[in-house]
Motif scaffolding. Structure first.
Motif, PDB file in Angstrom:
ATOM      1  N   LEU A  56       0.981  -1.334  -0.028  1.00  0.00           N
ATOM      2  CA  LEU A  56      -0.041  -0.020  -0.165  1.00  0.00           C
ATOM      3  C   LEU A  56       0.759   1.277   0.186  1.00  0.00           C
ATOM      4  N   THR A  57       2.102   1.159   0.577  1.00  0.00           N
ATOM      5  CA  THR A  57       2.948   2.451   0.419  1.00  0.00           C
ATOM      6  C   THR A  57       3.006   3.033  -1.180  1.00  0.00           C
ATOM      7  N   PRO A  58       3.501   2.400  -2.215  1.00  0.00           N
ATOM      8  CA  PRO A  58       3.231   2.960  -3.374  1.00  0.00           C
ATOM      9  C   PRO A  58       1.799   3.641  -3.825  1.00  0.00           C
ATOM     10  N   ALA A  59       1.002   2.886  -3.525  1.00  0.00           N
ATOM     11  CA  ALA A  59      -0.522   3.602  -3.601  1.00  0.00           C
ATOM     12  C   ALA A  59      -0.671   4.866  -2.910  1.00  0.00           C
ATOM     13  N   THR A  60      -0.098   4.946  -1.580  1.00  0.00           N
ATOM     14  CA  THR A  60      -0.333   6.037  -0.634  1.00  0.00           C
ATOM     15  C   THR A  60       0.471   7.112  -1.433  1.00  0.00           C
ATOM     16  N   ALA A  61       1.637   6.971  -1.907  1.00  0.00           N
ATOM     17  CA  ALA A  61       2.476   7.900  -2.344  1.00  0.00           C
ATOM     18  C   ALA A  61       2.130   8.562  -3.493  1.00  0.00           C
ATOM     19  N   LEU A  62       1.460   7.473  -4.323  1.00  0.00           N
ATOM     20  CA  LEU A  62       0.752   8.145  -5.505  1.00  0.00           C
ATOM     21  C   LEU A  62      -0.341   9.045  -5.428  1.00  0.00           C
ATOM     22  N   ARG A  63      -1.026   8.879  -4.383  1.00  0.00           N
ATOM     23  CA  ARG A  63      -2.108   9.849  -3.947  1.00  0.00           C
ATOM     24  C   ARG A  63      -1.501  11.216  -3.787  1.00  0.00           C
ATOM     25  N   TYR A  64      -0.507  11.138  -2.870  1.00  0.00           N
ATOM     26  CA  TYR A  64       0.051  12.506  -2.325  1.00  0.00           C
ATOM     27  C   TYR A  64       0.684  13.067  -3.554  1.00  0.00           C
ATOM     28  N   GLU A  65       1.357  12.581  -4.474  1.00  0.00           N
ATOM     29  CA  GLU A  65       2.007  13.077  -5.496  1.00  0.00           C
ATOM     30  C   GLU A  65       0.983  13.784  -6.462  1.00  0.00           C
ATOM     31  N   LYS A  66      -0.085  13.143  -6.553  1.00  0.00           N
ATOM     32  CA  LYS A  66      -1.234  13.675  -7.336  1.00  0.00           C
ATOM     33  C   LYS A  66      -1.672  14.896  -6.576  1.00  0.00           C
ATOM     34  N   ASP A  68       0.105  16.780  -4.773  1.00  0.00           N
ATOM     35  CA  ASP A  68       1.195  17.979  -4.690  1.00  0.00           C
ATOM     36  C   ASP A  68       1.222  18.435  -6.164  1.00  0.00           C
ATOM     37  N   ARG A  69       0.946  17.551  -7.240  1.00  0.00           N
ATOM     38  CA  ARG A  69       0.916  18.145  -8.605  1.00  0.00           C
ATOM     39  C   ARG A  69      -0.146  19.145  -8.888  1.00  0.00           C
ATOM     40  N   LYS A  70      -1.314  18.870  -8.173  1.00  0.00           N
ATOM     41  CA  LYS A  70      -2.495  19.747  -8.152  1.00  0.00           C
ATOM     42  C   LYS A  70      -2.141  21.248  -7.444  1.00  0.00           C
ATOM     43  N   VAL A  71      -1.557  21.153  -6.278  1.00  0.00           N
ATOM     44  CA  VAL A  71      -1.446  22.323  -5.695  1.00  0.00           C
ATOM     45  C   VAL A  71      -0.146  23.270  -6.189  1.00  0.00           C
ATOM     46  N   GLN A  72       0.784  22.676  -7.001  1.00  0.00           N
ATOM     47  CA  GLN A  72       2.162  23.218  -7.478  1.00  0.00           C
ATOM     48  C   GLN A  72       1.672  23.839  -8.950  1.00  0.00           C
ATOM     49  N   ARG A  73       0.651  23.892  -9.310  1.00  0.00           N
ATOM     50  CA  ARG A  73       0.168  24.602 -10.594  1.00  0.00           C
ATOM     51  C   ARG A  73       0.386  25.934 -10.801  1.00  0.00           C
ATOM     52  N   MET A  74       0.574  26.672  -9.608  1.00  0.00           N
ATOM     53  CA  MET A  74       0.848  27.941  -9.422  1.00  0.00           C
ATOM     54  C   MET A  74       2.477  28.318 -10.055  1.00  0.00           C
ATOM     55  N   THR A  75       2.423  29.420 -10.784  1.00  0.00           N
ATOM     56  CA  THR A  75       3.906  29.741 -11.149  1.00  0.00           C
ATOM     57  C   THR A  75       4.312  30.371 -10.029  1.00  0.00           C
ATOM     58  N   GLN A  76       5.825  30.553 -10.105  1.00  0.00           N
ATOM     59  CA  GLN A  76       6.635  31.172  -9.194  1.00  0.00           C
ATOM     60  C   GLN A  76       6.040  32.543  -8.607  1.00  0.00           C
ATOM     61  N   GLU A  77       5.906  33.414  -9.759  1.00  0.00           N
ATOM     62  CA  GLU A  77       5.283  34.716  -9.559  1.00  0.00           C
ATOM     63  C   GLU A  77       4.050  34.750  -9.112  1.00  0.00           C
ATOM     64  N   GLU A  78       3.344  33.947  -9.294  1.00  0.00           N
ATOM     65  CA  GLU A  78       1.798  33.739  -8.605  1.00  0.00           C
ATOM     66  C   GLU A  78       2.046  33.634  -7.169  1.00  0.00           C
ATOM     67  N   ALA A  79       2.782  32.615  -6.625  1.00  0.00           N
ATOM     68  CA  ALA A  79       2.952  32.271  -5.370  1.00  0.00           C
ATOM     69  C   ALA A  79       3.619  33.657  -4.636  1.00  0.00           C
ATOM     70  N   MET A  80       4.454  34.429  -5.138  1.00  0.00           N
ATOM     71  CA  MET A  80       5.060  35.549  -4.632  1.00  0.00           C
ATOM     72  C   MET A  80       4.037  36.484  -4.523  1.00  0.00           C
TER      73      MET A  80
END
Length: 123
Positions: A56-66, A68-80
């Motif tokens: 179940l460890t890889p399945a859980t890691a896949l969930r959190y990576e998904k 993280d990808r959703k959250v990191q869609r902002m550009t660096q300028e938007e984040a600042m």
């Protein structure tokens, strides 16, 4: 005639006429389980729990990576917090603006505390 017969429900010696293979295996497992309960029940149970955590460890890691990808869609300028109406920055101009400030003449001012709040002064 006695109330309970002395005959066992499952025969002690299997014959091809009265015992099928699943019944024979279940009877052997039950009798072995009484002699070695940890080996036949506890050890497989714990092995299943440990193996499940590894699977179940890889399945859980896949969930959190998904996520993280959703959250990191902002550009660096938007984040600042910088948008299209931002000020152009020149490093030399910023250096001279900060160098012009007098950093050595300053006064420490205490913030006024709320009523009843301890101000940190030891008397």
């Amino acid at each position: 005639m006695p109330i309970f017969s002395r005959r066992r429900f499952l025969p002690s010696t299997p014959t091809s006429q009265n015992t099928s293979l699943p019944t024979l295996l279940a009877a052997r497992y039950r009798s072995s389980m009484q002699r070695h309960p940890f080996l036949l029940f506890g050890l497989p149970f714990m092995a299943t729990i440990v193996a499940g955590s590894f699977f179940l460890t890889p399945a859980t890691a896949l969930r959190y990576e998904k996520y993280d990808r959703k959250v990191q869609r902002m550009t660096q300028e938007e984040a600042m917090g910088l948008g299209k109406d931002r000020r152009k920055v020149d490093l030399n101009e910023e250096y001279y603006r900060l160098a012009a400030k007098d950093l050595y003449n300053w006064e420490n001012k205490r913030v006024q505390r709320f009523k009843g709040e301890h101000d940190g002064i030891l008397e």
